[in-house]
Write an enzyme that holds these catalytic residues in place. Structure first.
Site, mmCIF file in Angstrom:
data_model
loop_
_atom_site.group_PDB
_atom_site.id
_atom_site.type_symbol
_atom_site.label_atom_id
_atom_site.label_comp_id
_atom_site.label_asym_id
_atom_site.label_seq_id
_atom_site.Cartn_x
_atom_site.Cartn_y
_atom_site.Cartn_z
ATOM 1 N N LEU A 209 -4.530 -7.851 2.806
ATOM 2 C CA LEU A 209 -5.211 -8.832 3.539
ATOM 3 C C LEU A 209 -6.567 -9.397 3.158
ATOM 4 O O LEU A 209 -7.041 -10.062 3.851
ATOM 5 C CB LEU A 209 -5.096 -8.672 5.049
ATOM 6 C CG LEU A 209 -3.642 -8.218 5.511
ATOM 7 C CD1 LEU A 209 -3.656 -7.860 6.783
ATOM 8 C CD2 LEU A 209 -2.620 -9.315 5.309
ATOM 9 N N GLY B 215 -10.956 -5.519 -1.903
ATOM 10 C CA GLY B 215 -11.157 -4.265 -1.413
ATOM 11 C C GLY B 215 -10.895 -3.659 -2.746
ATOM 12 O O GLY B 215 -10.560 -4.077 -3.753
ATOM 13 N N GLU C 119 8.192 5.228 -2.871
ATOM 14 C CA GLU C 119 8.704 4.768 -4.043
ATOM 15 C C GLU C 119 9.360 3.257 -4.057
ATOM 16 O O GLU C 119 9.777 3.016 -2.993
ATOM 17 C CB GLU C 119 9.796 5.646 -4.618
ATOM 18 C CG GLU C 119 9.427 7.100 -4.748
ATOM 19 C CD GLU C 119 8.726 7.348 -5.953
ATOM 20 O OE1 GLU C 119 8.661 6.447 -6.890
ATOM 21 O OE2 GLU C 119 7.961 8.480 -6.205
ATOM 22 N N HIS D 68 -8.324 -1.442 -3.549
ATOM 23 C CA HIS D 68 -7.060 -1.492 -4.228
ATOM 24 C C HIS D 68 -6.890 -2.887 -5.006
ATOM 25 O O HIS D 68 -6.387 -2.898 -6.113
ATOM 26 C CB HIS D 68 -6.030 -1.599 -3.016
ATOM 27 C CG HIS D 68 -5.811 -0.224 -2.489
ATOM 28 N ND1 HIS D 68 -5.931 0.987 -3.210
ATOM 29 C CD2 HIS D 68 -6.063 -0.033 -1.084
ATOM 30 C CE1 HIS D 68 -5.816 1.902 -2.200
ATOM 31 N NE2 HIS D 68 -5.980 1.400 -0.841
ATOM 32 N N HIS E 111 0.766 -1.162 0.057
ATOM 33 C CA HIS E 111 -0.154 0.029 0.091
ATOM 34 C C HIS E 111 0.891 1.418 0.175
ATOM 35 O O HIS E 111 0.742 2.293 -0.892
ATOM 36 C CB HIS E 111 -0.929 0.031 1.155
ATOM 37 C CG HIS E 111 -1.826 1.161 1.231
ATOM 38 N ND1 HIS E 111 -1.454 2.480 1.827
ATOM 39 C CD2 HIS E 111 -3.338 1.314 0.728
ATOM 40 C CE1 HIS E 111 -2.409 3.327 1.597
ATOM 41 N NE2 HIS E 111 -3.399 2.634 1.030
#
Length: 312
Positions: free
Chosen positions: A129, A132, A107, A134, A71
């Site tokens: 985990l 969703g 980065e 993302h 993330h």
């Protein structure tokens, strides 16, 4: 009212046996997958021409790169933790090209990581985990923006028995008794990031049930740092009202960050470290990588450049 995730009695393998079996399967798959293309066909073995004579040629096929998708966090410990986890993955699978891309904040960002692979092959393993936004939107969009790359998106890390092994290990490290003589006053709050996506919440609840079983039936209640309820403090108070006064907070985060810190601060007693570079996490990354290559996943957990499949 919070949902208690107590275990239901049923016949099952001990988690240690399950994890060992998964490790053996992963090792066996790893020995074969360097000869498997992303379309499922078998690549040729090392091909030699001319024997050992001068000018002989050797063609060696390489396994697709593993791109871990994190993330990202403003906490400097997060990047160090993820890098340590990927070092463990490299130790388990020498020679595998293991790279890192972030969705935001750190980065390399994922588009840059994919651009660096050019027209090669890659498997993207989300260090997330559950399902969703993302997993369903951001990562497939990054893959679609790199059309030259032959890419497969693996399932997120959870739910999975190896993830439960890592959660249990972190609890024991934090002082949870490995042999709980009397669990009537004990409980665990599984502190997760939270998402408005119902699939994400379902994945967290399933992990809570699996962890409860691993703990011999101790209630495990999901709680969230954002987007949905209950929060960790609310879950702790609800458990206390039911007579559960020995409550541990299990950090359901891959790496340190703002949410993990807030969850630990709300713990009335024991609070675990994030999952981080626990050995079971490294094994789980390779398990997801191998599953994606062999197609051993439900359709809603796999997406490719050719056909992005919507999550169920």
């Amino acid at each position: 009212m919070t949902e208690s995730a107590s275990a239901q009695p049923r016949e099952s393998l001990p988690l240690d046996s399950t994890a060992q079996l998964l490790t053996r399967i992963t090792a066996q798959l790893g020995a074969q997958l360097s000869h498997v293309s992303l379309n499922g066909t078998r690549r040729p073995m090392h091909h030699r021409t001319g024997g050992s004579a001068p000018g002989s040629a050797t063609t060696i096929t390489r396994a697709p790169a593993l791109v871990a998708v994190a993330h990202g966090s403003r906490d400097p410990q997060a990047l160090r933790t993820v890098m340590k986890l990927l070092d463990r993955v490299r130790e388990l699978r020498p020679g595998l090209d293991v790279r890192l891309g972030h969705i935001e904040l750190n980065e390399p960002l994922l588009p840059a990581a994919l651009s660096g692979l050019g027209s090669g092959d890659a498997v993207l393993v989300p260090l997330l985990l559950g399902r969703g936004h993302h997993v369903k939107r951001d990562i497939p969009a990054a893959v679609a923006a790199a059309p030259a790359l032959r890419a497969t998106i693996a399932a997120p890390l959870g739910p999975h028995p190896l993830l439960v092994e890592a959660l249990y290990g972190r609890l024991v490290e934090a002082g949870w008794p490995a042999e709980q003589a009397d669990s009537r006053g004990s409980a665990v709050v599984l502190a997760a990031a939270g998402s408005r996506d119902p699939d994400s919440a379902a994945d967290t609840r399933r992990t809570a049930r699996m962890l409860s079983e691993r703990l011999g039936g101790v209630p495990v209640v999901p709680a969230y740092a954002s987007a949905t309820t209950p929060t960790v403090p609310v879950a702790v108070r609800a458990l206390a009202a039911r007579g559960r006064h020995r409550v541990a907070v299990a950090s359901y985060f891959t790496a340190p960050g703002r949410f993990a810190t807030a969850a630990a601060a709300a713990a009335p007693g024991t609070a675990t470290a994030p999952l981080g570079a626990h050995p079971a996490m490294a094994r789980l990354l390779l398990c997801r990588y191998d599953q994606a290559l062999t197609g051993a996943l439900p359709a809603h957990e796999v997406a490719t450049n050719d056909h992005l499949l919507a999550s169920a």
